[in-house]
Each structure stands twice: as structure tokens, then as C-alpha cells.
Design a protein around this motif. Structure first.
Motif, PDB file in Angstrom:
ATOM      1  N   SER A  99      37.564  47.158  50.194  1.00 34.12           N
ATOM      2  CA  SER A  99      38.986  47.345  50.460  1.00 34.12           C
ATOM      3  C   SER A  99      39.202  48.578  51.341  1.00 34.12           C
ATOM      4  CB  SER A  99      39.721  47.513  49.141  1.00 34.12           C
ATOM      5  OG  SER A  99      41.004  48.032  49.360  1.00 34.12           O
ATOM      6  N   ASP A 100      40.238  48.499  52.166  1.00 36.08           N
ATOM      7  CA  ASP A 100      40.567  49.628  53.040  1.00 36.08           C
ATOM      8  C   ASP A 100      41.601  50.551  52.413  1.00 36.08           C
ATOM      9  OD1 ASP A 100      38.915  48.763  55.174  1.00 36.08           O
ATOM     10  OD2 ASP A 100      40.438  47.299  55.754  1.00 36.08           O
ATOM     11  N   ALA A 101      42.011  50.268  51.203  1.00 30.86           N
ATOM     12  CA  ALA A 101      43.086  51.033  50.576  1.00 30.86           C
ATOM     13  C   ALA A 101      42.747  52.517  50.483  1.00 30.86           C
ATOM     14  CB  ALA A 101      43.398  50.472  49.196  1.00 30.86           C
ATOM     15  N   HIS A 102      41.487  52.851  50.204  1.00 30.52           N
ATOM     16  CA  HIS A 102      41.112  54.265  50.053  1.00 30.52           C
ATOM     17  C   HIS A 102      41.265  55.045  51.351  1.00 30.52           C
ATOM     18  CE1 HIS A 102      37.499  52.542  51.785  1.00 30.52           C
ATOM     19  NE2 HIS A 102      37.108  53.765  52.084  1.00 30.52           N
ATOM     20  N   VAL A 103      41.290  54.367  52.483  1.00 31.50           N
ATOM     21  CA  VAL A 103      41.389  55.040  53.781  1.00 31.50           C
ATOM     22  C   VAL A 103      42.807  55.522  54.030  1.00 31.50           C
ATOM     23  CG1 VAL A 103      41.141  54.709  56.279  1.00 31.50           C
ATOM     24  CG2 VAL A 103      39.487  53.690  54.717  1.00 31.50           C
ATOM     25  N   ARG A 104      43.781  54.855  53.472  1.00 33.65           N
ATOM     26  CA  ARG A 104      45.179  55.124  53.802  1.00 33.65           C
ATOM     27  C   ARG A 104      45.631  56.543  53.465  1.00 33.65           C
ATOM     28  NH1 ARG A 104      47.309  50.113  55.178  1.00 33.65           N
ATOM     29  NH2 ARG A 104      45.974  48.425  54.464  1.00 33.65           N
ATOM     30  N   VAL A 137      41.371  53.920  62.997  1.00 43.55           N
ATOM     31  CA  VAL A 137      40.972  54.632  61.782  1.00 43.55           C
ATOM     32  C   VAL A 137      40.223  53.690  60.840  1.00 43.55           C
ATOM     33  CG1 VAL A 137      41.818  55.837  59.733  1.00 43.55           C
ATOM     34  CG2 VAL A 137      42.788  56.365  61.972  1.00 43.55           C
ATOM     35  N   LEU A 138      40.758  52.484  60.639  1.00 46.32           N
ATOM     36  CA  LEU A 138      40.082  51.541  59.743  1.00 46.32           C
ATOM     37  C   LEU A 138      38.727  51.132  60.301  1.00 46.32           C
ATOM     38  CD1 LEU A 138      42.992  49.225  58.540  1.00 46.32           C
ATOM     39  CD2 LEU A 138      41.904  51.120  57.324  1.00 46.32           C
ATOM     40  N   GLY A 139      38.657  50.915  61.614  1.00 47.39           N
ATOM     41  CA  GLY A 139      37.383  50.563  62.236  1.00 47.39           C
ATOM     42  C   GLY A 139      36.365  51.678  62.078  1.00 47.39           C
ATOM     43  N   CYS A 140      36.813  52.915  62.227  1.00 44.20           N
ATOM     44  CA  CYS A 140      35.920  54.063  62.078  1.00 44.20           C
ATOM     45  C   CYS A 140      35.464  54.184  60.625  1.00 44.20           C
ATOM     46  CB  CYS A 140      36.639  55.325  62.538  1.00 44.20           C
ATOM     47  SG  CYS A 140      35.584  56.780  62.697  1.00 44.20           S
ATOM     48  N   ALA A 141      36.379  53.971  59.699  1.00 43.54           N
ATOM     49  CA  ALA A 141      36.015  54.042  58.273  1.00 43.54           C
ATOM     50  C   ALA A 141      34.933  53.014  57.953  1.00 43.54           C
ATOM     51  CB  ALA A 141      37.243  53.814  57.402  1.00 43.54           C
ATOM     52  N   ARG A 142      35.052  51.828  58.539  1.00 46.27           N
ATOM     53  CA  ARG A 142      34.030  50.794  58.307  1.00 46.27           C
ATOM     54  C   ARG A 142      32.712  51.178  58.960  1.00 46.27           C
ATOM     55  NH1 ARG A 142      38.418  46.984  60.084  1.00 46.27           N
ATOM     56  NH2 ARG A 142      39.613  46.631  58.190  1.00 46.27           N
ATOM     57  N   GLU A 154      47.744  49.816  64.268  1.00 48.52           N
ATOM     58  CA  GLU A 154      47.565  50.156  62.851  1.00 48.52           C
ATOM     59  C   GLU A 154      48.882  50.411  62.137  1.00 48.52           C
ATOM     60  OE1 GLU A 154      43.232  51.502  61.720  1.00 48.52           O
ATOM     61  OE2 GLU A 154      44.330  53.133  62.679  1.00 48.52           O
ATOM     62  N   ALA A 155      49.867  50.965  62.822  1.00 47.79           N
ATOM     63  CA  ALA A 155      51.152  51.247  62.172  1.00 47.79           C
ATOM     64  C   ALA A 155      51.759  49.974  61.611  1.00 47.79           C
ATOM     65  CB  ALA A 155      52.119  51.908  63.145  1.00 47.79           C
ATOM     66  N   GLU A 156      51.589  48.865  62.329  1.00 49.21           N
ATOM     67  CA  GLU A 156      52.199  47.614  61.876  1.00 49.21           C
ATOM     68  C   GLU A 156      51.543  47.048  60.614  1.00 49.21           C
ATOM     69  OE1 GLU A 156      50.159  44.682  65.169  1.00 49.21           O
ATOM     70  OE2 GLU A 156      51.530  46.243  65.796  1.00 49.21           O
ATOM     71  N   ILE A 157      50.352  47.549  60.263  1.00 48.76           N
ATOM     72  CA  ILE A 157      49.727  47.116  59.011  1.00 48.76           C
ATOM     73  C   ILE A 157      49.777  48.221  57.952  1.00 48.76           C
ATOM     74  CG2 ILE A 157      48.251  45.371  60.079  1.00 48.76           C
ATOM     75  CD1 ILE A 157      45.905  47.403  59.760  1.00 48.76           C
ATOM     76  N   GLY A 158      50.590  49.243  58.223  1.00 46.88           N
ATOM     77  CA  GLY A 158      50.824  50.272  57.219  1.00 46.88           C
ATOM     78  C   GLY A 158      49.853  51.439  57.229  1.00 46.88           C
ATOM     79  N   VAL A 159      49.009  51.532  58.251  1.00 42.59           N
ATOM     80  CA  VAL A 159      48.088  52.670  58.357  1.00 42.59           C
ATOM     81  C   VAL A 159      48.764  53.720  59.226  1.00 42.59           C
ATOM     82  CG1 VAL A 159      45.817  53.440  59.113  1.00 42.59           C
ATOM     83  CG2 VAL A 159      46.080  51.187  58.094  1.00 42.59           C
ATOM     84  N   THR A 160      49.057  54.867  58.627  1.00 37.89           N
ATOM     85  CA  THR A 160      49.806  55.890  59.351  1.00 37.89           C
ATOM     86  C   THR A 160      48.968  57.131  59.619  1.00 37.89           C
ATOM     87  OG1 THR A 160      50.671  56.723  57.266  1.00 37.89           O
ATOM     88  CG2 THR A 160      52.027  55.103  58.446  1.00 37.89           C
TER      89      THR A 160
END
Length: 104
Positions: free
Chosen positions: A1-6, A39-44, A87-93
Motif C-alpha cells: 500500500s502507498d498509504a504510508h507515503v502520504r 513521490v509514489l514512484g520514488c517510494a516504490r 499526484e494531487a488528483e489522487i490525494g498525494v500532496t
């Protein structure tokens, strides 16, 4: 899950102001990956690393980062730019980083 990145932002650091400290900060991180990232891509990409850094949309994986040692260079998160494209449109700020202003 990507939730921890947020909510994973350690801080935003102005490495222009850091002088020699910029090299010290960068020493925690590998050379940036080729191409632009989110950010999500980098986290992965850096899933096996303790931390990662975004600078101007470029991703660098890093070792355990001691933010307290760089508190003199900390700036407000908004100075590290806005969210990465799409990313903003999927809630990653989280900020995507700017040139010489890195989001860790």
C-alpha cells in the motif's frame, strides 16, 4: 500500500544555503535515478531503502537520514514545490522538490 507515503515527509531543505552541508546532506543519498519521477514512484523504487529524496522531480534513494543535523537548512514544505504531476488528483500532496530545494 502507498498509504504510508502520504505523510512521510521528513522535511524540506534548502541546499543552496547549506554550503558544505549540501555535500553532507547529499552523502546520505545515491545519485538521482534517470528521468523524472513522482513521490509514489520514488517510494516504490526505493522500497528497500530507509528513505528517499526528491529534487526537481528526480528521485534518489538514501540511507538512514538524520534530519536534526540539517535543521539549519530546513525550510517550509511549500518551498519544495507542489505535488508531482498527476499526484494531487489522487490525494498525494507531498512536494516534488525543486532544484536545490530537496524534499526528504
Amino acid at each position: 500500500s502507498d498509504a504510508h507515503v502520504r505523510d512521510a515527509l521528513v522535511g524540506c531543505f534548502d541546499i543552496r544555503r547549506a554550503g558544505d552541508g549540501a555535500d553532507a546532506l547529499r552523502s546520505y543519498f545515491e545519485a538521482p535515478k534517470r528521468g523524472r519521477s513522482t513521490v509514489l514512484g520514488c517510494a516504490r523504487t526505493c522500497a528497500d531503502a530507509p528513505t528517499f529524496m526528491m529534487e526537481g522531480g528526480k528521485c534518489s534513494c538514501g540511507s538512514e537520514f538524520e534530519a536534526a543535523g540539517f535543521s539549519a537548512y530546513a525550510v517550509q514544505p511549500k518551498e519544495c514545490g507542489s505535488s508531482c504531476r498527476r499526484e494531487a488528483e489522487i490525494g498525494v500532496t507531498l512536494p516534488c522538490g525543486r532544484r536545490r530545494k530537496v524534499a526528504v
